[in-house]
Design an enzyme around this catalytic site. Structure first.
Site, PDB file in Angstrom:
ATOM      1  N   ASP A 107      33.301  46.668  35.810  1.00 39.84           N
ATOM      2  CA  ASP A 107      31.803  47.006  35.673  1.00 39.84           C
ATOM      3  C   ASP A 107      31.857  48.639  35.226  1.00 39.84           C
ATOM      4  OD1 ASP A 107      29.053  47.678  36.373  1.00 39.84           O
ATOM      5  OD2 ASP A 107      29.245  46.417  38.257  1.00 39.84           O
ATOM      6  N   LYS A 135      31.627  44.399  31.768  1.00 42.98           N
ATOM      7  CA  LYS A 135      30.351  44.933  31.334  1.00 42.98           C
ATOM      8  C   LYS A 135      30.178  46.161  30.419  1.00 42.98           C
ATOM      9  CE  LYS A 135      27.896  43.442  35.619  1.00 42.98           C
ATOM     10  NZ  LYS A 135      27.233  43.812  36.606  1.00 42.98           N
ATOM     11  N   PHE A 156      23.656  41.538  37.671  1.00 46.14           N
ATOM     12  CA  PHE A 156      24.312  41.201  38.744  1.00 46.14           C
ATOM     13  C   PHE A 156      24.778  39.717  38.692  1.00 46.14           C
ATOM     14  CE2 PHE A 156      25.038  42.714  42.959  1.00 46.14           C
ATOM     15  CZ  PHE A 156      25.724  41.900  43.513  1.00 46.14           C
ATOM     16  N   VAL A 157      26.157  39.410  38.575  1.00 50.34           N
ATOM     17  CA  VAL A 157      26.942  38.135  38.482  1.00 50.34           C
ATOM     18  C   VAL A 157      27.706  37.902  39.552  1.00 50.34           C
ATOM     19  CG1 VAL A 157      26.605  38.107  36.187  1.00 50.34           C
ATOM     20  CG2 VAL A 157      28.543  38.975  37.192  1.00 50.34           C
ATOM     21  N   ASP A 163      31.046  38.358  44.500  1.00 49.55           N
ATOM     22  CA  ASP A 163      30.384  38.206  45.578  1.00 49.55           C
ATOM     23  C   ASP A 163      29.025  38.919  45.517  1.00 49.55           C
ATOM     24  OD1 ASP A 163      31.673  40.622  46.310  1.00 49.55           O
ATOM     25  OD2 ASP A 163      30.877  40.377  48.242  1.00 49.55           O
TER      26      ASP A 163
HETATM   27  C1  PRP Z   1      35.074  44.629  41.899  1.00 55.86           C
HETATM   28  C2  PRP Z   1      36.091  44.095  40.903  1.00 55.86           C
HETATM   29  C3  PRP Z   1      36.856  45.443  40.555  1.00 55.86           C
HETATM   30  C4  PRP Z   1      35.761  46.517  40.579  1.00 55.86           C
HETATM   31  C5  PRP Z   1      35.062  46.683  39.267  1.00 55.86           C
HETATM   32  O1  PRP Z   1      35.876  44.765  43.275  1.00 55.86           O
HETATM   33  O2  PRP Z   1      37.196  43.398  41.584  1.00 55.86           O
HETATM   34  O3  PRP Z   1      37.941  45.666  41.232  1.00 55.86           O
HETATM   35  O4  PRP Z   1      34.701  45.884  41.417  1.00 55.86           O
HETATM   36  O5  PRP Z   1      33.916  47.774  39.419  1.00 55.86           O
HETATM   37  P1  PRP Z   1      34.208  49.133  38.611  1.00 55.86           P
HETATM   38  O6  PRP Z   1      34.656  48.820  37.164  1.00 55.86           O
HETATM   39  O7  PRP Z   1      32.618  49.526  38.871  1.00 55.86           O
HETATM   40  O8  PRP Z   1      34.955  50.029  39.269  1.00 55.86           O
HETATM   41  P2  PRP Z   1      34.786  44.976  44.428  1.00 55.86           P
HETATM   42  O9  PRP Z   1      34.790  46.295  44.750  1.00 55.86           O
HETATM   43  O10 PRP Z   1      33.338  44.457  44.445  1.00 55.86           O
HETATM   44  O11 PRP Z   1      35.390  44.168  45.670  1.00 55.86           O
HETATM   45  P3  PRP Z   1      35.948  42.671  45.873  1.00 55.86           P
HETATM   46  O12 PRP Z   1      36.774  42.284  44.615  1.00 55.86           O
HETATM   47  O13 PRP Z   1      36.591  42.901  47.174  1.00 55.86           O
HETATM   48  O14 PRP Z   1      34.673  41.901  45.840  1.00 55.86           O
END
Ligand code: PRP
Length: 183
Positions: A107, A135, A156-157, A163
């Protein structure tokens, strides 16, 4: 569950289960070719990467070792804060190993940027990143990503590991969450 089970919560289906499986197979084939004849450790970032790891590992026609990390970004809401702490570290000593970090989405890039630098400091033979989604419009930190499934809009996907408040991870497809769910 599939998109029909939560159709009221989704604006659209971005990628169907079949499209996801086909793309994962292509990514796995690329990785397999690049690491031919080399030992390979794939590292999944909990919890979202569970589905990608499971499907990618099973797409390989070779042995691959799997390990896991859990990290947490401080902050709340739907945006990452960029401050990362390790909740569960690797069980594996990656010194001299070829490592591919596997995640479901990049992200802002802050998590993977931090993780790449953290793992690189452990003297691995190499560290690369594979992500199913990225993204580009949300990127705040440049991240060198070798394997990308798809670049997507900054929406928001959910689904396939992604999740919203711990829901939708078990959705087989990937869809855009309808604003009424989170507003
Ligand atoms: C998500 C994904 C990455 C991170 C990316 O994990 O797995 O690790 O966000 O976001 P960024 O590029 O903005 O740093 P999340 O923190 O949602 O935890 P999860 O995998 O337990 O849902």
């Amino acid at each position: 569950m599939d998109a029909a089970d939560v159709s009221d919560d989704l604006l659209n289906v971005l990628y169907t289960e079949a499209e996801i499986q086909a793309r994962i197979k292509e990514l796995a084939a690329d990785i397999e070719a690049d690491y031919a004849g080399k030992d390979l450790l794939i590292v999944g970032i909990l919890r979202g990467a569970v589905m990608v790891m499971a499907d990618m590992a099973r797409s390989f026609s070779r042995h691959v070792e799997m390990d896991w990390m859990a990290v947490s970004s401080y902050g709340s809401g739907t945006k990452s804060s960029g401050v990362v702490r390790i909740l569960k570290d690797l069980d594996t000593d990656i010194s001299g190993r070829h490592v591919v970090i596997v995640d479901e989405i990049i992200d802002t890039g802050l998590t993977l940027s931090w993780l790449t630098s953290n793992l690189s400091s452990r003297n691995p033979a190499s560290v690369e990143i594979a992500t199913l989604l990225r993204k580009p419009e949300a990127l705040q930190m440049p991240v060198d990503v070798k394997y990308v499934g798809w670049d997507i809009p900054n929406e928001f996907v959910v689904g396939y590991g992604l999740d919203y408040k711990e829901r939708y991870r078990n959705l087989r497809d990937i869809g855009t969450l309808a604003p009424h769910v989170y507003s």
